[in-house]
Design a protein around this motif. Structure first.
Motif, PDB file in Angstrom:
ATOM      1  N   SER B   5      35.404  32.425  25.954  1.00 39.30           N
ATOM      2  CA  SER B   5      36.071  32.841  26.868  1.00 39.30           C
ATOM      3  C   SER B   5      36.199  33.883  27.619  1.00 39.30           C
ATOM      4  O   SER B   5      37.006  33.789  26.684  1.00 39.30           O
ATOM      5  N   GLN B   6      36.035  34.411  28.883  1.00 45.85           N
ATOM      6  CA  GLN B   6      37.041  35.984  29.192  1.00 45.85           C
ATOM      7  C   GLN B   6      37.287  35.330  30.648  1.00 45.85           C
ATOM      8  O   GLN B   6      37.015  34.612  31.459  1.00 45.85           O
ATOM      9  N   SER B   7      38.510  35.950  30.572  1.00 44.59           N
ATOM     10  CA  SER B   7      39.227  35.962  31.877  1.00 44.59           C
ATOM     11  C   SER B   7      39.824  37.237  31.755  1.00 44.59           C
ATOM     12  O   SER B   7      40.198  38.599  31.036  1.00 44.59           O
ATOM     13  N   PRO B   8      40.191  37.965  33.443  1.00 45.32           N
ATOM     14  CA  PRO B   8      40.070  37.175  34.457  1.00 45.32           C
ATOM     15  C   PRO B   8      38.082  36.946  35.038  1.00 45.32           C
ATOM     16  O   PRO B   8      37.491  38.271  34.189  1.00 45.32           O
ATOM     17  N   ARG B   9      37.708  36.135  35.440  1.00 48.78           N
ATOM     18  CA  ARG B   9      36.138  36.166  36.370  1.00 48.78           C
ATOM     19  C   ARG B   9      35.939  37.311  36.866  1.00 48.78           C
ATOM     20  O   ARG B   9      35.012  38.269  36.907  1.00 48.78           O
ATOM     21  N   TYR B  10      36.774  37.980  38.007  1.00 56.04           N
ATOM     22  CA  TYR B  10      37.043  39.000  38.619  1.00 56.04           C
ATOM     23  C   TYR B  10      38.319  39.317  38.707  1.00 56.04           C
ATOM     24  O   TYR B  10      39.392  38.389  38.519  1.00 56.04           O
ATOM     25  N   LYS B  11      37.994  40.568  38.941  1.00 57.89           N
ATOM     26  CA  LYS B  11      39.836  42.037  39.403  1.00 57.89           C
ATOM     27  C   LYS B  11      38.716  42.909  39.845  1.00 57.89           C
ATOM     28  O   LYS B  11      38.469  43.606  40.110  1.00 57.89           O
ATOM     29  N   VAL B  12      39.810  42.694  40.836  1.00 58.13           N
ATOM     30  CA  VAL B  12      40.249  43.618  41.263  1.00 58.13           C
ATOM     31  C   VAL B  12      41.142  44.904  41.651  1.00 58.13           C
ATOM     32  O   VAL B  12      42.141  44.293  40.943  1.00 58.13           O
ATOM     33  N   ALA B  13      40.875  46.086  40.690  1.00 55.92           N
ATOM     34  CA  ALA B  13      42.177  47.335  40.895  1.00 55.92           C
ATOM     35  C   ALA B  13      42.187  48.104  41.934  1.00 55.92           C
ATOM     36  O   ALA B  13      41.263  49.312  42.303  1.00 55.92           O
ATOM     37  N   LYS B  14      43.166  49.076  42.483  1.00 59.54           N
ATOM     38  CA  LYS B  14      43.469  49.879  43.081  1.00 59.54           C
ATOM     39  C   LYS B  14      43.295  51.660  42.452  1.00 59.54           C
ATOM     40  O   LYS B  14      43.844  51.238  40.956  1.00 59.54           O
ATOM     41  N   ARG B  15      42.245  51.752  42.609  1.00 62.59           N
ATOM     42  CA  ARG B  15      42.092  53.234  41.813  1.00 62.59           C
ATOM     43  C   ARG B  15      43.658  53.865  40.781  1.00 62.59           C
ATOM     44  O   ARG B  15      44.769  54.176  41.839  1.00 62.59           O
ATOM     45  N   GLY B  16      43.657  53.969  39.574  1.00 63.81           N
ATOM     46  CA  GLY B  16      44.940  54.169  38.873  1.00 63.81           C
ATOM     47  C   GLY B  16      45.385  53.179  38.499  1.00 63.81           C
ATOM     48  O   GLY B  16      46.656  53.561  37.807  1.00 63.81           O
ATOM     49  N   GLN B  17      45.079  52.179  38.609  1.00 62.60           N
ATOM     50  CA  GLN B  17      45.939  50.989  38.323  1.00 62.60           C
ATOM     51  C   GLN B  17      45.366  50.530  36.449  1.00 62.60           C
ATOM     52  O   GLN B  17      44.126  51.121  36.255  1.00 62.60           O
ATOM     53  N   ASP B  18      46.182  50.022  35.801  1.00 59.53           N
ATOM     54  CA  ASP B  18      46.043  49.691  35.059  1.00 59.53           C
ATOM     55  C   ASP B  18      45.751  47.782  34.659  1.00 59.53           C
ATOM     56  O   ASP B  18      45.944  47.782  35.535  1.00 59.53           O
ATOM     57  N   GLN B  84      36.476  54.698  39.601  1.00 55.49           N
ATOM     58  CA  GLN B  84      35.647  53.893  40.145  1.00 55.49           C
ATOM     59  C   GLN B  84      34.019  53.782  39.472  1.00 55.49           C
ATOM     60  O   GLN B  84      33.806  52.609  39.201  1.00 55.49           O
ATOM     61  N   GLU B  85      33.792  54.865  38.619  1.00 56.64           N
ATOM     62  CA  GLU B  85      33.072  54.947  38.070  1.00 56.64           C
ATOM     63  C   GLU B  85      32.998  53.637  36.684  1.00 56.64           C
ATOM     64  O   GLU B  85      32.767  53.334  35.856  1.00 56.64           O
ATOM     65  N   ASP B  86      34.994  53.027  36.568  1.00 56.54           N
ATOM     66  CA  ASP B  86      34.769  52.107  35.656  1.00 56.54           C
ATOM     67  C   ASP B  86      34.127  50.458  36.134  1.00 56.54           C
ATOM     68  O   ASP B  86      34.755  49.695  35.773  1.00 56.54           O
ATOM     69  N   SER B  87      34.414  50.518  37.613  1.00 54.45           N
ATOM     70  CA  SER B  87      33.386  49.435  38.281  1.00 54.45           C
ATOM     71  C   SER B  87      31.574  49.262  36.752  1.00 54.45           C
ATOM     72  O   SER B  87      31.296  49.199  37.535  1.00 54.45           O
ATOM     73  N   ALA B  88      32.093  47.661  36.601  1.00 53.72           N
ATOM     74  CA  ALA B  88      31.410  47.269  36.103  1.00 53.72           C
ATOM     75  C   ALA B  88      31.354  46.029  35.817  1.00 53.72           C
ATOM     76  O   ALA B  88      32.266  45.121  35.929  1.00 53.72           O
ATOM     77  N   VAL B  89      30.679  45.238  34.907  1.00 55.05           N
ATOM     78  CA  VAL B  89      31.264  43.667  34.086  1.00 55.05           C
ATOM     79  C   VAL B  89      31.391  44.176  33.113  1.00 55.05           C
ATOM     80  O   VAL B  89      30.314  44.720  32.190  1.00 55.05           O
ATOM     81  N   TYR B  90      32.836  43.941  32.959  1.00 54.18           N
ATOM     82  CA  TYR B  90      32.485  43.568  30.854  1.00 54.18           C
ATOM     83  C   TYR B  90      32.370  42.177  30.666  1.00 54.18           C
ATOM     84  O   TYR B  90      32.651  41.101  30.415  1.00 54.18           O
ATOM     85  N   LEU B  91      31.190  42.706  29.271  1.00 54.76           N
ATOM     86  CA  LEU B  91      30.757  41.690  28.508  1.00 54.76           C
ATOM     87  C   LEU B  91      31.309  41.583  26.999  1.00 54.76           C
ATOM     88  O   LEU B  91      31.732  42.358  26.641  1.00 54.76           O
ATOM     89  N   CYS B  92      32.141  40.257  26.762  1.00 53.96           N
ATOM     90  CA  CYS B  92      32.424  40.136  25.583  1.00 53.96           C
ATOM     91  C   CYS B  92      31.859  39.332  24.770  1.00 53.96           C
ATOM     92  O   CYS B  92      30.872  38.356  25.629  1.00 53.96           O
ATOM     93  N   ALA B  93      30.932  39.757  24.123  1.00 55.53           N
ATOM     94  CA  ALA B  93      29.876  38.370  22.641  1.00 55.53           C
ATOM     95  C   ALA B  93      30.603  38.347  21.230  1.00 55.53           C
ATOM     96  O   ALA B  93      31.713  39.556  20.851  1.00 55.53           O
ATOM     97  N   SER B  94      30.412  37.147  20.716  1.00 54.27           N
ATOM     98  CA  SER B  94      30.758  37.398  19.869  1.00 54.27           C
ATOM     99  C   SER B  94      29.563  36.654  18.832  1.00 54.27           C
ATOM    100  O   SER B  94      29.282  36.171  18.663  1.00 54.27           O
TER     101      SER B  94
END
Lengths: 111, 113
Positions: B5-18, B84-94
């Motif tokens: 299970s991963q959360s959030p499903r979608y995240k929009v961040a302003k540049r410079g935000q953590d 901006q280059e951090d924009s991607a899908v982040y996948l977790c696997a086990s």
């Protein structure tokens, strides 16, 4: 730099035909080989794993491995429209936990 | 749980935000992985945990990326000062054991604007 190469496609096959997906890898020490299916907007799903030379069959899927040629393939028999997806080849080395993925081949099965 | 299970499903961040991305692996799975998948590409390895130990972080692209799994279960991937280059899908696997085929979560799609 370990590399895994796949033809990006799209590969189009008619319903009921055999789809053949190919993958080559650069690291001769690779030991474990996997095929993942990824539907658009979804996460990868493991469909086959193969560890030794030869063929491995599971239902309509057959994985083939040739370590001498550094080549692994996936055959899908009796292709169905629901098989339309991107197929990712992944490889790991001996005792390794890290997978190196290819860019994937997009398969379209035409009804 | 039944799956990863991963959360959030979608995240929009302003540049410079953590941002902080959460992963809850399959119960009992020792190995946990984070991958980054850019559009049209295969997943790329970021980091690997065996229980609470981070055994490999060689794929983290910069020191802005940090991952932890303090109790050997839930993991968090943190990205500081997003770009901006951090924009991607982040996948977790086990997986039950490292090196087996993984079970992936549904991913977090991060968009940095």
């Amino acid at each position: 730099q370990k590399e895994v190469e796949q033809n990006s496609g799209p590969l189009s096959v008619p319903e009921g035909a055999i789809a053949s997906l190919n993958c080559t890898y650069s690291d001769r020490g690779s030991q474990s080989f996997f095929w993942y299916r990824q539907y658009s907007g979804k996460s990868p799903e493991l469909i086959m794993s193969i560890y030794s030379n030869g063929d491995k069959e599971d239902g309509r899927f057959t994985a083939q491995l040739n370590k001498a040629s550094q080549y692994v393939s996936l055959l899908i028999r009796d292709s169905q429209p629901s098989d339309s997806a991107t197929y990712l080849c992944a490889v790991s080395g001996a005792g390794s936990y890290q997978l190196t993925f290819g860019k994937g081949t997009k398969l379209s099965v035409i009804p | 749980g039944a799956g990863v299970s991963q959360s959030p499903r979608y995240k929009v961040a302003k540049r410079g935000q953590d941002v902080a991305l959460r992963c809850d692996p399959i119960s009992g799975h020792v190995s946990l992985f984070w991958y980054q998948q850019a559009l049209g590409q295969g997943p790329e390895f970021l980091t690997y945990f065996q229980n609470e130990a981070q055994l490999d972080k060689s794929g983290l692209p910069s020191d802005r990326f940090f991952a932890e799994r303090p109790e050997g279960s839930v993991s968090t991937l943190k990205i500081q000062r997003t770009q901006q280059e951090d924009s991607a899908v982040y996948l977790c696997a086990s997986s039950l054991h490292g090196g087996d085929g993984y079970t992936f979560g549904s991913g977090t799609r991060l968009t940095v604007v």
